[in-house]
Design a protein around this motif. Structure first.
Motif, mmCIF file in Angstrom:
data_model
loop_
_atom_site.group_PDB
_atom_site.id
_atom_site.type_symbol
_atom_site.label_atom_id
_atom_site.label_comp_id
_atom_site.label_asym_id
_atom_site.label_seq_id
_atom_site.Cartn_x
_atom_site.Cartn_y
_atom_site.Cartn_z
ATOM 1 N N ASP A 160 0.844 -1.192 0.000
ATOM 2 C CA ASP A 160 0.000 0.000 0.000
ATOM 3 C C ASP A 160 0.882 1.245 0.000
ATOM 4 O OD1 ASP A 160 -1.693 2.149 0.593
ATOM 5 O OD2 ASP A 160 -3.001 0.936 1.859
ATOM 6 N N ASN A 217 -17.363 0.417 6.607
ATOM 7 C CA ASN A 217 -16.199 0.398 5.721
ATOM 8 C C ASN A 217 -15.642 1.809 5.503
ATOM 9 O OD1 ASN A 217 -16.168 -2.433 5.305
ATOM 10 N ND2 ASN A 217 -17.821 -2.225 3.825
ATOM 11 N N GLU A 218 -15.571 2.568 6.579
ATOM 12 C CA GLU A 218 -14.979 3.903 6.528
ATOM 13 C C GLU A 218 -13.496 3.765 6.179
ATOM 14 O OE1 GLU A 218 -15.652 8.051 6.927
ATOM 15 O OE2 GLU A 218 -17.102 6.435 7.256
ATOM 16 N N GLU A 219 -13.070 4.434 5.122
ATOM 17 C CA GLU A 219 -11.695 4.280 4.666
ATOM 18 C C GLU A 219 -10.745 5.091 5.544
ATOM 19 O OE1 GLU A 219 -10.031 2.400 2.713
ATOM 20 O OE2 GLU A 219 -11.754 1.302 1.908
ATOM 21 N N GLY A 277 -7.259 0.833 6.872
ATOM 22 C CA GLY A 277 -8.135 0.063 6.011
ATOM 23 C C GLY A 277 -9.593 0.318 6.337
ATOM 24 N N PRO A 278 -10.515 -0.367 5.635
ATOM 25 C CA PRO A 278 -11.948 -0.150 5.859
ATOM 26 C C PRO A 278 -12.350 -0.528 7.275
ATOM 27 C CG PRO A 278 -11.570 -2.084 4.478
ATOM 28 C CD PRO A 278 -10.259 -1.393 4.613
ATOM 29 N N ARG A 311 -11.618 -6.746 8.580
ATOM 30 C CA ARG A 311 -10.605 -5.951 7.886
ATOM 31 C C ARG A 311 -9.406 -6.834 7.498
ATOM 32 N NH1 ARG A 311 -8.442 -2.650 11.743
ATOM 33 N NH2 ARG A 311 -10.026 -1.037 11.673
#
Length: 393
Positions: free
Chosen positions: A288, A345-347, A351-352, A365
């Motif tokens: 990432d 799934n809040e970024e 991660g989500p 997650r």
């Protein structure tokens, strides 16, 4: 025109009042009450530093609701009994939210104190699902992936990705995290591979036991029929893994994020056949790019590499709190809680991230799987479990 001295003074005073801008609101204080020294310092100091970087980023964007963030810190010295005092100290300095230790057992006293005062509480990475509304209180959250998800993920990865069919389970009984991790791994593994696939089970206490000679003897008796050893433990000095490898047990070992970090690797030179699921790589090879950029900033700011991937949990705890305040439009705890409970799934950097009114920990997650060969880690990829048991409270 003749003006009296009093008139001039009053006029100048009025002009001065008009010319001076309104005072900005006081900073929004976030407290840290965790183990900056002691056994938990690799987790908690790194988590606090991650929070510092988040504060810098948010303040550079204008703060939250027009207020700059400010971090205040009180060290529990990794002693749970000092948690209530530490929490009270940061709240006395104005903390609206309190960040506590990266473990349920160590964090609970501070968290209960802060929650009892009506504050939002975040553990950076307590993974036992009791850390939340049921085990701590309604305003307590953790940035961790629950042991439910961690155990299931490792079982599914070992069975599906590696094709392993048999295991030996080693469980550290020192803390709730490691016991819960093994419980959820075994549940999912048994569903996939059957009960007969477990060739043995053993325990040790990672805080009190310096030797696992007896456990190693029992592992060696069945090592030829064991595809991998599931290692539900945490390490501070590598001595237990060193004992295993020094005794000639070369079976693959699979561990979780509690085994992350570079600080202990020197104790097990050229470690191989070792796999671990982590939040982020600290070795310059995370897939990432956002995490890679964060790790470079960490090193530049603090003059050393991050001790473990958990540093991003401190960043995302602040990130999540700030996001919830913005959604709520206030720092009032009940409204911030409602905003957090609506996360789907809040970024975030980690991660989500999702929460529910009765579940303040993440279940699904992804984690980054890494492999060590000859003392060097390579990243395999991020995985999440397909089937995760919900906590039974």
């Amino acid at each position: 025109m003749n003006l009296s001295l009093k008139t001039v003074v009053l006029a100048l005073g009025a002009l001065g009042t008009l010319a001076v801008p309104a005072m900005a609101e006081d900073p929004l204080v976030i407290g840290v009450a965790s183990g900056q020294t002691g056994i938990l310092s690799p987790w908690d100091l790194g988590g606090r530093r991650g929070a510092e970087i988040a504060v810098e980023d948010i303040n550079a964007r204008g703060g939250v609701l027009g207020r700059q963030l400010k971090l205040v810190v009180s060290d529990t010295k990794s002693d749970p009994s000092l948690g209530p005092t530490a929490a009270s100290e940061v709240i006395a300095e104005g903390a609206e939210m309190v960040i506590v230790a990266c473990d349920y057992d160590f964090a609970a006293p501070a968290a209960m104190t802060a929650g009892g005062m009506g504050k939002i509480v975040f553990s950076t990475c307590a993974a036992d699902p009791k850390f939340g509304a049921q085990g701590i209180g309604p305003t307590a959250y953790t940035m961790s992936l629950a042991t439910n998800g961690q155990g299931a993920l490792l079982a599914e990865w070992a069975h599906g990705q590696k094709g392993w069919k048999t295991t030996y389970i080693m469980k550290d009984t020192a803390i709730e995290y490691t016991k819960s991790l093994c419980e959820h791994f075994e549940s999912r593994w048994t569903a996939l591979a059957g009960a007969d696939s477990i060739k043995g089970r053993d325990t040790w206490n990672g805080i009190n036991d310096n030797s696992i000679a007896g456990q190693i003897t029992r592992i060696k008796e069945v090592a030829g029929s064991v595809d991998f050893i599931m290692w539900c433990g945490f390490t501070n000095n590598g001595s237990v893994l060193r004992q295993l490898r020094s005794a000639g047990v070369d079976n693959p070992v699979v561990g979780s994020e509690s085994m992350d970090g570079s600080y202990w690797l020197g104790a097990v030179p050229n470690l191989s056949n070792y796999y671990i699921a982590v939040y982020a790589s600290i070795f310059g090879n995370d897939p990432d790019p956002k995490i890679e950029a964060f790790m470079k900033r960490y090193q530049e700011k603090f003059g050393e590499a991050a001790p473990m991937g958990h540093v991003i949990t401190g960043y995302s705890a602040v990130e999540a709190y700030a996001r919830a305040i913005e959604k709520a439009g206030t720092v009032e705890s009940d409204k911030v809680k409602a905003a957090l409970d609506a996360f789907k799934n809040e970024e975030l950097l980690i991660g989500p991230t999702s929460y529910e009114p009765d579940l303040h920990i993440n279940l699904n997650r992804p984690l980054l799987l890494m492999q060590m060969t000859d003392g060097k880690y390579t990243a395999i990829g991020r995985f999440s479990a397909e089937q995760v048991e919900r906590p039974k409270f």
